[in-house]
Design a protein around this motif. Structure first.
Motif, short mmCIF file in Angstrom:
data_model
loop_
_atom_site.label_atom_id
_atom_site.label_comp_id
_atom_site.label_asym_id
_atom_site.label_seq_id
_atom_site.Cartn_x
_atom_site.Cartn_y
_atom_site.Cartn_z
N CYS A 29 0.83 -1.20 0.00
CA CYS A 29 0.00 0.00 0.00
C CYS A 29 0.87 1.25 0.00
O CYS A 29 0.61 2.20 -0.76
CB CYS A 29 -0.93 -0.02 1.21
SG CYS A 29 -2.06 1.39 1.29
N LEU A 30 1.91 1.28 0.84
CA LEU A 30 2.79 2.44 0.91
C LEU A 30 3.50 2.69 -0.41
O LEU A 30 3.55 3.81 -0.92
CB LEU A 30 3.83 2.25 2.02
CG LEU A 30 3.31 2.18 3.46
CD1 LEU A 30 4.44 1.86 4.42
CD2 LEU A 30 2.64 3.50 3.85
N SER A 31 4.04 1.61 -1.01
CA SER A 31 4.75 1.75 -2.28
C SER A 31 3.81 2.16 -3.39
O SER A 31 4.18 2.95 -4.28
CB SER A 31 5.43 0.42 -2.64
OG SER A 31 6.38 0.06 -1.66
N LEU A 33 0.99 3.98 -3.10
CA LEU A 33 0.58 5.36 -2.95
C LEU A 33 1.73 6.33 -3.21
O LEU A 33 1.52 7.41 -3.76
CB LEU A 33 0.03 5.59 -1.54
CG LEU A 33 -1.28 4.87 -1.19
CD1 LEU A 33 -1.62 5.07 0.28
CD2 LEU A 33 -2.42 5.40 -2.06
N TYR A 34 2.94 5.96 -2.81
CA TYR A 34 4.08 6.86 -2.95
C TYR A 34 4.67 6.85 -4.36
O TYR A 34 4.98 7.90 -4.92
CB TYR A 34 5.16 6.47 -1.94
CG TYR A 34 6.31 7.43 -1.86
CD1 TYR A 34 6.19 8.63 -1.16
CD2 TYR A 34 7.53 7.15 -2.48
CE1 TYR A 34 7.26 9.51 -1.07
CE2 TYR A 34 8.60 8.03 -2.39
CZ TYR A 34 8.46 9.21 -1.70
OH TYR A 34 9.52 10.08 -1.62
N LEU A 123 4.17 8.87 4.04
CA LEU A 123 4.43 7.67 3.24
C LEU A 123 5.93 7.40 3.14
O LEU A 123 6.38 6.25 3.27
CB LEU A 123 3.82 7.83 1.85
CG LEU A 123 2.29 7.85 1.77
CD1 LEU A 123 1.84 8.17 0.35
CD2 LEU A 123 1.70 6.50 2.20
N CYS A 126 7.31 6.16 6.49
CA CYS A 126 6.89 4.77 6.74
C CYS A 126 7.68 3.80 5.86
O CYS A 126 8.08 2.72 6.32
CB CYS A 126 5.40 4.62 6.48
SG CYS A 126 4.35 5.45 7.69
#
Length: 590
Positions: A29-31, A33-34, A123, A126
């Protein structure tokens, strides 16, 4: 055997603590979105000794940090400038020719950019905390550039056109700095986790020194900020003076059209001890209340006299002025966003207001036993009362109204000696910071200054010479609290209905309470940071040197290593021996 079993379990637990687990859903999810990298093979973890990103991504991350700082500064700056939003909107009205709440639009845009950049920062932090490499998507890079351009451009324009608002920003620090300090220390403490992780994983001494140097410099500055902090709201118990009295700025302009009878009546109802206005003289010699040079903003002159909209207000007769509506604009423009809160009766009354004369204003103040203060504008060239405007105004005060001269704070500086001679009971008031000797020579009893001049030392110095201080225009609770703590005697305000309800200043605390707050904050932060760095040092040292094992990578995370396997086999053998002793069947390991 029991001790060996306990030791084996502890070694197994240590192996689990040392091993890093990949939180796959979270990292995905982080990768995504970023960097819009939703597939697992599109992302990778930093190998021990590697940097968290390449040079291009490093520049992008640096720009993200700069954008975060600039948008934060501008949002804070514009948020604290709310006291003067009305002036900003009317300034734009004068230049553009139409009304629009530009101040609120600017606040919304600033908040949107700050929120966007803050989400990207979270993001990134994290991802770094998960040991992932940074890959910022090109669309986000464009968004960061747009936020930078907006922040820099808006700050430059406002600094050029409205530079005194920076003084408002500095004043705000006197009440918010203790809490901003706590927030800054908390943020620095949270950042210790990714910083410690990458610090101990880097092989380059230069990079490690750079990272730790910058971090420790910022951290030390945050810890030591309270030593240079000053706030008049940090004071010992029992020395706080009375609340500043309120002077309604053109009445109560949030509740009724400014400079109308309804506005002054509302100001009296909401607790104002004084009334402030602006006086102009009509072409036939009737002093009336009008702040602007023309009648465009606060009347319907475009309907009644469409060919005279740009004529000076003083060039109209009193009969012409009385024919204008001075209240409908308040309902249509809603300058403070408060017209919707008025009841049906108040809205009906506001829509019927007319231009108010000085005589009617003074009569209201006399009935309610209120002080008055006003700016007096000299008529333009060619006006019949161009040279006798001062005497005409004094005639209304002395002969055409029942107000006592001692209720009038005489602000105009022109012909002050003559005015003092004609009516010595007027309370002479200065709108400038003059030397104390000159103020006393001119019999000044009150200073009327912009709130940016606020200073505890200034107020105390003049108070010692029996000269009180009034500040204008203060409408926000934090600014009123600061004036209260500074010992100011009165304030001119757009919101008497709000400030009159305050029973104590906001942010007020004793010196001991403040010292306890910032010392505890720094100590707790320091302990937490030390624990975080020690933990990462212990874990990285264990991963690198535990039993001479070799670390392997699996899709960006540490897989099980040999020492862990040996620990498991050791525990299994201990279990087997224990089972034989107890004559229990041996459990076969698969």
């Amino acid at each position: 055997m029991a001790s060996q079993l306990q030791f084996g379990r502890l070694r197994g637990l240590r192996a689990k603590v040392l091993r890093r687990y990949e939180h796959r859903p979270l990292v995905s999810c982080l990768s995504g979105l970023y960097g819009c990298r939703w597939r697992r093979y599109e992302r990778s973890c930093t190998e021990p000794g590697e940097c968290c990103c390449n040079k291009l991504e490093g520049v992008s991350f640096a720009l993200l940090v700069v954008a975060f700082c600039l948008t934060l500064v501008f949002l804070y700056f514009w948020g604290q400038a709310k006291n003067d939003y009305n002036d900003f909107d009317w300034f734009n009205f004068g230049n553009l020719g139409f009304w629009f709440p530009w101040s609120v639009v600017l606040l919304v845009i600033a908040a949107a950019f700050f929120t966007y950049v803050t989400v990207l920062m979270l993001l990134a932090v994290c991802l770094l905390s998960e040991g992932q490499k940074l890959y910022l998507h090109w669309s986000h890079k464009i968004g960061i550039l747009m936020s930078l351009i907006f922040s820099i451009g808006a700050t430059a324009v406002l600094s050029d056109l409205w530079s005194k608002e920076w003084m408002t920003l500095l004043l705000s620090f006197q009440v918010t700095a203790p809490y901003l300090h706590v927030g800054g220390v908390f943020l620095a403490t949270v950042l210790a986790w990714p910083i410690a992780l990458h610090f101990f994983r880097m092989n380059s001494r230069v990079r490690r020194a750079l990272i730790i140097g910058v971090y420790l410099t910022i951290l030390s500055a945050l810890y030591l900020v309270p030593l240079g902090l000053y706030s008049p709201c940090i004071k010992e118990d029992g020395i706080l003076g009375p609340a500043p009295t309120l002077i309604g700025h053109r009445g109560a302009p949030m509740l009724a059209p400014e400079n109308t009878m309804m506005s002054f009546e509302k100001a009296v109802e909401t607790g104002s001890e004084g009334l402030e206005t602006d006086v102009t003289i009509s072409s036939d010699g009737v002093p009336f209340l009008m702040h602007d040079h023309t009648l465009q903003r606060t009347t319907n002159i475009h309907e009644i006299f469409p060919n005279r909209t740009k004529d000076p207000a003083a060039m109209f007769t009193w009969a012409e002025l009385e024919s204008l509506n001075a209240g409908a604009w308040f309902l249509s423009h809603d300058p403070f966003g408060t017209a919707g809160s008025l009841g049906a009766d108040d809205r009906l009354q506001a829509g019927k207001q007319s231009v108010c004369s000085l005589r009617a204003f003074l009569q209201l103040a006399a009935r309610k036993d209120k002080q008055v203060i006003f700016d007096l504008y000299r008529p333009p060239r060619g006006h019949p009362y161009r040279d006798t405007w001062m005497q005409r105004t004094l005639e209304v005060i002395q002969n055409e109204s029942s107000i006592h001269s001692s209720q009038v704070l005489w602000l105009p500086s022109d012909l002050r000696a003559l005015v003092q001679e004609m009516d010595p009971e007027l309370q002479q008031t200065s709108g400038s910071r003059l030397p104390l000797e000159e103020l006393q020579r001119n019999h000044i009893v009150k200073l009327n200054l912009h709130y940016s001049s606020m200073s505890t030392e200034l107020v105390s110095e003049y108070a010692a010479a029996n000269i009180t201080t009034n500040l204008y225009v203060i409408s926000q609770t934090w600014l009123y609290s600061l004036a209260w703590c500074s010992g100011v005697h009165s304030v001119t305000t757009n919101s008497p209905q709000l400030l009159s309800t305050m029973s104590a200043p906001l942010f007020l605390m004793s010196t001991d309470e403040y010292n306890l707050m910032w010392i505890l904050t720094d100590l707790v932060s320091l302990v937490m940071i030390l624990i975080i760095f020690i933990f990462h040092w212990w874990r990285e040292r264990g991963l690198s040197f535990c039993s001479g094992s070799k670390i392997t990578m699996d899709n960006g995370t540490y897989s099980k290593f040999k020492t862990e396997m040996s620990d498991i086999w050791s525990v299994s053998s201990v279990n087997s021996q224990a089972e034989k002793i107890l004559n229990l069947p041996t459990v076969t390991e698969h």
